[in-house]
Enzyme design. Sequence first.
Site, PDB file in Angstrom:
ATOM      1  N   SER A 209       0.857  -1.268  -0.004  1.00  0.00           N
ATOM      2  CA  SER A 209       0.107  -0.113   0.012  1.00  0.00           C
ATOM      3  C   SER A 209       0.780   1.067   0.130  1.00  0.00           C
ATOM      4  CB  SER A 209      -0.851  -0.012   1.296  1.00  0.00           C
ATOM      5  OG  SER A 209      -1.530   1.326   1.165  1.00  0.00           O
TER       6      SER A 209
ATOM      7  N   HIS B 126      -2.898   6.254   3.499  1.00  0.00           N
ATOM      8  CA  HIS B 126      -2.959   4.610   3.665  1.00  0.00           C
ATOM      9  C   HIS B 126      -4.333   3.890   4.075  1.00  0.00           C
ATOM     10  CE1 HIS B 126      -2.103   0.405   4.878  1.00  0.00           C
ATOM     11  NE2 HIS B 126      -2.047   1.083   6.032  1.00  0.00           N
TER      12      HIS B 126
END
Length: 201
Positions: free
Chosen positions: A13, A39
């Site tokens: 991510s 995130h």
Amino acid sequence: MSPRAVHPIEAESYRILHSRADLSALPPLTRAVTERVVHASADLDYVTDLRCDEAALRAAHAALRAGCPVVTDVEMVAAGVTRRDLTGPVLCRVTDPRAAPLAREQGITRSAAAVRLAHAETGPGAVWVIGCAPTALVELLRIDARPALVVGLPVGFVGAAESKAALRESGLPAVSNVSEKGGSAVAAAALNALLYTEESR
């Protein structure tokens, strides 16, 4: 304390995030907060929407490591604080049996009443993390809380943007954002960024 283990999905991510936004020019703790909020939300708008003050973040970083209390507006934010071993108590008083009667007596929301109860318990120097209730943030601005930091990221069409603007105008050390977006996961992520960062990068 041993370094936090990073799951491969989190690492991926962050790799994707860095491929889409260059945050390298941001100061270290501002970058850490921005990255973790993006995130947690998969929302790159936060890159420009967040408002952070690096000096306030440094002071809060030190306060957290010294064991200051963390106060949240809802249990979902408290549940999202994932490094409790580095903090003092994590408090949420919205479900306290005293909150609803106090709210009725004072003509305020239960979230606002919970702020009063928590402040009576912690006094000055706490880190406040508000991700749901604009009325909790408004109440915090009404009292003499003298916080180490306010993470003010409530969400909603009614009062959220206005309460965050009032927070920025108050001069209190704060993390906020300009838009109506926010929420419990985002607020917890902003705090966790400070807890995960062992020192300025």
